[in-house]
Design a protein around this motif. Sequence first.
Motif, mmCIF file in Angstrom:
data_model
loop_
_atom_site.group_PDB
_atom_site.id
_atom_site.type_symbol
_atom_site.label_atom_id
_atom_site.label_comp_id
_atom_site.label_asym_id
_atom_site.label_seq_id
_atom_site.Cartn_x
_atom_site.Cartn_y
_atom_site.Cartn_z
ATOM 1 N N SER A 110 0.830 -1.307 0.078
ATOM 2 C CA SER A 110 0.036 0.015 0.003
ATOM 3 C C SER A 110 0.965 1.241 -0.108
ATOM 4 O O SER A 110 0.312 2.494 -0.248
ATOM 5 N N PHE A 111 2.121 1.060 0.566
ATOM 6 C CA PHE A 111 2.884 2.399 0.685
ATOM 7 C C PHE A 111 3.245 2.827 -0.939
ATOM 8 O O PHE A 111 3.283 4.247 -1.147
ATOM 9 N N SER A 112 3.366 2.042 -1.787
ATOM 10 C CA SER A 112 3.711 2.524 -3.020
ATOM 11 C C SER A 112 2.571 2.438 -4.006
ATOM 12 O O SER A 112 2.519 3.291 -5.109
ATOM 13 N N LEU A 113 1.437 1.512 -3.999
ATOM 14 C CA LEU A 113 0.303 1.408 -4.707
ATOM 15 C C LEU A 113 -0.695 2.390 -4.681
ATOM 16 O O LEU A 113 -1.141 3.275 -5.578
ATOM 17 N N LEU A 114 -0.943 2.643 -3.297
ATOM 18 C CA LEU A 114 -1.947 3.601 -3.184
ATOM 19 C C LEU A 114 -1.697 5.100 -3.794
ATOM 20 O O LEU A 114 -2.561 5.794 -4.195
ATOM 21 N N PRO A 115 -0.587 5.661 -3.436
ATOM 22 C CA PRO A 115 -0.287 7.060 -3.929
ATOM 23 C C PRO A 115 -0.202 7.242 -5.577
ATOM 24 O O PRO A 115 -0.895 8.025 -5.952
ATOM 25 N N SER A 116 0.227 6.105 -6.011
ATOM 26 C CA SER A 116 0.192 6.089 -7.433
ATOM 27 C C SER A 116 -1.026 5.983 -8.111
ATOM 28 O O SER A 116 -1.576 6.626 -9.183
ATOM 29 N N ALA A 117 -1.993 5.132 -7.535
ATOM 30 C CA ALA A 117 -3.487 4.923 -7.778
ATOM 31 C C ALA A 117 -4.087 6.269 -7.874
ATOM 32 O O ALA A 117 -5.057 6.603 -8.593
ATOM 33 N N SER A 118 -3.943 7.009 -6.790
ATOM 34 C CA SER A 118 -4.469 8.169 -6.554
ATOM 35 C C SER A 118 -4.184 9.270 -7.770
ATOM 36 O O SER A 118 -5.082 10.149 -7.994
#
Length: 411
Positions: A286-294
């Motif tokens: 989640s540390f890398s995926l969620l900011p990118s997805a946002s």
Amino acid sequence: MDQRCAVSRKRWISSLFTEPFKGWGGGALLPIAFTIIFDIFPPEKRGKMSGMFGAVFGLSSVLGPLLGAIITDSIGWHWVFYINVPIGIVSVFLIARYYQESLEHRKQKIDWSGAITLVVAVVSLMFALELGGKSYAWDSVQILFFFAVFLVFGTIFFIVERKAEEPIISFWMFKNRLFATSQILAFLYGGTFIILAVFIPIFVQAVYGESATSAGFILTPMMIGSVIGSMIGGTMQTKVPFRRLMTISVISFFAGMLLLANMSPDTARLWLTLFMMISGFGVGFSFSLLPSASMNDLEPRYRGSANSTNSFMRSLGMTLGVTIFGTIQTNVLTNRLADAFSGMKGAPSQVGDPQAIFQEGARSQIPPDILNKVIDAMSQSITYVFFACIIPDCTCGDYGRIYGKCTGTHI
């Protein structure tokens, strides 16, 4: 502000007047970092760089409290703040020397109304959850007042944000299912991951009887797992559909939390280490995926707002998670102690500061039969909280499946 905190002789004064300024400055670091990644790196390299930054975030989230405990025990609590002064000086030099940008600048209008109403709403909710059932009854005037303030100012916040020219939270972004789901997941992951960082050291110190420093080092396996998970998630997000990565994340996090929830005072340290690595590996995605997805498929001028919203939702989840699950743990501990010592004259039935009982000097003074009951009560209260965290984990799995229906699953 760190220097001002350090010279304050009373901790509550430093927290009340100086910590808000530190929060305003520090809160911008993570959103700006991920926004810069999207600005200067091409799409095929963003995943790898996001994984690196996510790993740093996960590393600092666990390493920071550990270093803070070591500094406090060995030097003094003032140096927790003093140590940031040279770090800040070096950071200012590096920014002035190497951070160059060529953007079209325009006058920004700060959404003061949104900021004030949001702070009042969140703080009121925290007071209600923290004091309810402890200092005041849940149906007392004080607790009902805090809940009422939360509802009123929360409603005003939504109204103000819909009319603001440059809102703190742009609600129109939530029409994008990928963005909206990312914020929900950030909130849920933040609220459960922080519980591990808080209660595992307490479990080690209280149940295993180890020192505070040793209890802090126990988080190292979880830290390593989160770094590995963040790197894998960041590297693979341009090659593997987001839904598959989130499935790996949720399953690993769920499995680790379930294993932690079934621990007992007899659980070996080796098993605890393994359980933490599994949990850390899962949440690391989640540390890398969620900011990118946002920020996916958003215009460059909206990336900062999207990333800051994701950071805020994670921080809000961490804040409320500590408050809610901390209250649950305290209530469960009190009830377990009351049941364990019912009928035993002179035995304690309430615990003001659970960790104080398990300090080395105090622990040796407790009779073995009393100590075993207290250890069991503490163990059961903490594992109960881990079990309660499984519910948000399952919710993460439900929302993770939504990503498969969204456009832009290859970020």
